[in-house]
Motif scaffolding. Structure first.
Motif, PDB file in Angstrom:
ATOM      1  N   THR A 189      -5.744   4.817 -11.627  1.00 11.36           N
ATOM      2  CA  THR A 189      -6.717   5.820 -12.151  1.00 11.36           C
ATOM      3  C   THR A 189      -6.799   6.518 -11.814  1.00 11.36           C
ATOM      4  O   THR A 189      -7.236   7.490 -12.026  1.00 11.36           O
ATOM      5  N   LYS A 190      -7.966   5.916 -10.118  1.00 10.21           N
ATOM      6  CA  LYS A 190      -8.764   6.517  -9.439  1.00 10.21           C
ATOM      7  C   LYS A 190      -7.863   8.312  -8.665  1.00 10.21           C
ATOM      8  O   LYS A 190      -8.256   8.847  -8.986  1.00 10.21           O
ATOM      9  N   ALA A 191      -6.814   7.737  -7.946  1.00 12.07           N
ATOM     10  CA  ALA A 191      -6.199   8.694  -7.414  1.00 12.07           C
ATOM     11  C   ALA A 191      -5.252   9.306  -8.393  1.00 12.07           C
ATOM     12  O   ALA A 191      -5.843  10.577  -8.487  1.00 12.07           O
ATOM     13  N   LYS A 192      -4.830   9.663 -10.127  1.00 13.14           N
ATOM     14  CA  LYS A 192      -4.383   9.820 -11.361  1.00 13.14           C
ATOM     15  C   LYS A 192      -6.164  10.849 -11.032  1.00 13.14           C
ATOM     16  O   LYS A 192      -5.732  12.439 -12.001  1.00 13.14           O
ATOM     17  N   ASP A 193      -7.273  10.054 -11.188  1.00 12.14           N
ATOM     18  CA  ASP A 193      -8.023  10.706 -11.994  1.00 12.14           C
ATOM     19  C   ASP A 193      -7.855  12.229 -11.468  1.00 12.14           C
ATOM     20  O   ASP A 193      -8.533  13.648 -11.602  1.00 12.14           O
ATOM     21  N   LEU A 194      -8.215  11.831  -9.850  1.00 16.34           N
ATOM     22  CA  LEU A 194      -8.589  13.232  -9.049  1.00 16.34           C
ATOM     23  C   LEU A 194      -6.959  14.328  -8.822  1.00 16.34           C
ATOM     24  O   LEU A 194      -7.874  15.368  -8.183  1.00 16.34           O
ATOM     25  N   TYR A 200      -6.730  16.996  -4.264  1.00 21.88           N
ATOM     26  CA  TYR A 200      -5.283  16.824  -4.061  1.00 21.88           C
ATOM     27  C   TYR A 200      -5.370  16.166  -2.808  1.00 21.88           C
ATOM     28  O   TYR A 200      -5.168  14.870  -2.013  1.00 21.88           O
ATOM     29  N   GLY A 201      -6.447  16.583  -1.833  1.00 19.45           N
ATOM     30  CA  GLY A 201      -7.182  15.597  -0.726  1.00 19.45           C
ATOM     31  C   GLY A 201      -6.891  14.163  -0.505  1.00 19.45           C
ATOM     32  O   GLY A 201      -6.595  13.323   0.003  1.00 19.45           O
ATOM     33  N   HIS A 206      -5.516   7.988  -1.854  1.00 15.80           N
ATOM     34  CA  HIS A 206      -5.021   6.095  -3.019  1.00 15.80           C
ATOM     35  C   HIS A 206      -3.309   6.595  -3.028  1.00 15.80           C
ATOM     36  O   HIS A 206      -3.082   5.210  -3.097  1.00 15.80           O
ATOM     37  N   TYR A 207      -2.835   7.251  -3.337  1.00 15.96           N
ATOM     38  CA  TYR A 207      -1.089   7.159  -3.163  1.00 15.96           C
ATOM     39  C   TYR A 207      -0.090   6.481  -2.470  1.00 15.96           C
ATOM     40  O   TYR A 207       0.106   5.774  -2.680  1.00 15.96           O
ATOM     41  N   LYS A 208      -0.856   7.469  -1.123  1.00 16.15           N
ATOM     42  CA  LYS A 208      -0.472   6.180  -0.202  1.00 16.15           C
ATOM     43  C   LYS A 208      -0.902   4.899   0.431  1.00 16.15           C
ATOM     44  O   LYS A 208      -0.081   4.352   0.775  1.00 16.15           O
TER      45      LYS A 208
END
Length: 303
Positions: A189-194, A200-201, A206-208
């Motif tokens: 959720t945090k990664a998608k919000d960012l 992107y940085g 978070h996705y990694k």
């Protein structure tokens, strides 16, 4: 669309074929390919370092052959010089003997003149031999790998080691922080919000981390590919899109994945495979907006 392209597209979209049939259109990052494409920054550095090492090996082998040849020539010249030195000593002894005799002045003068002439020739031969040796030494000095060249290669290797270390560190996810205690769903959720905020940085870290956790790996690889795509890192994007497709080829985002893969390939100069992927989008998802974009891209390529 001809039969060969239909066969190629079908092969690309079957997960088991994608995994087993390398190199396929998704053969990005193959360093054994004579003309590799879709290289990550680490792979590009590895390829450059490999090329530099090969050049040094070839140059060293050539130099070894040159040195052997030069040594033979120097040995020959040394033999000549030793012979000349011996002859010169004999001439000196003859002159001394003539000086001691001095019984026949005309004969003495004649023999002295002959000895001087022989010595003059010997001296000229020595000069030529020394000049030849000087040239050989210059050739050896010019052909060896210089200290600067060697240091440059060492620096390239060290840079590559640092880059690999950074890649491995990045692949392990963000450093310990607040996300350490978060669940996979919370991190997603945090990664998608960012991502939606185009941060992107932070988002890619978070996705990694999700990839390291093996949380929704197909989607997480796809999202990292998307971020790299929008950051114009097309080679990295292709690599992550490929991994996502091999993990799950029936995802809802597959039309976008294929389209962005095709665009990334076109951006990296691989128009042949880009065309295959554009065709795949049009044939497999004909009613999608991605198919309309793919048709325009195909028209542009074929012009």
């Amino acid at each position: 669309m001809n039969i060969s392209k239909i066969v190629a597209i079908t092969a690309i979209l079957v997960p088991s074929y994608l995994i087993c049939a390398e190199p396929s259109a998704f053969g990005a990052g193959d360093l054994n390919n004579p003309n590799p494409y879709g290289l990550t920054s680490t792979e590009a550095t590895l390829l450059e370092t490999k090329k530099n090492l090969q050049k040094v090996v070839v140059k060293s082998n050539n130099q070894a052959n040159e040195v052997d040849s030069l040594r033979e020539r120097i040995d020959g010249l040394q033999t000549i010089i030793e012979s000349i030195s011996s002859s010169s000593r004999e001439n000196k002894m003859k002159i001394k003997s003539l000086e001691d005799e001095k019984t026949n002045s005309s004969e003495y003068d004649k023999r002295v003149a002959e000895s001087i002439q022989v010595n003059s020739k010997d001296i000229e031969t020595i000069k030529l031999s020394l000049a030849e040796i000087s040239k050989l030494i210059d050739a050896i000095n010019n052909s060896y790998v210089t200290k600067d060249e060697f240091n440059s290669l060492v620096n390239d290797v060290n840079k590559f080691k640092d880059l690999v270390a950074k890649e491995l560190k990045a692949g392990s996810g963000p450093k310990k922080s607040k996300t350490t205690a978060m669940s996979g769903a919370e991190i997603e959720t945090k990664a998608k919000d960012l991502y939606n905020k185009k941060s992107y940085g932070e988002s890619i870290e978070h996705y990694k981390q999700l990839i390291a956790m093996n949380y929704k790996p197909a989607q997480s690889h796809y999202m990292v590919g998307e971020i790299e795509y929008y950051r114009n890192n097309y080679a990295e994007a292709i690599a992550y899109f490929k991994k996502s497709a091999t993990l799950y080829s029936k995802a809802s985002y597959m039309p976008t994945l294929l389209l962005h893969t095709a665009i990334s390939m076109e951006k990296t100069g691989d128009k042949k495979n880009a065309e295959v992927f554009y065709d795949a989008v049009v044939s497999q998802f004909p009613d999608s907006t991605q198919a309309q974009s793919a048709k325009k891209k195909l028209s542009s390529i074929k012009q």
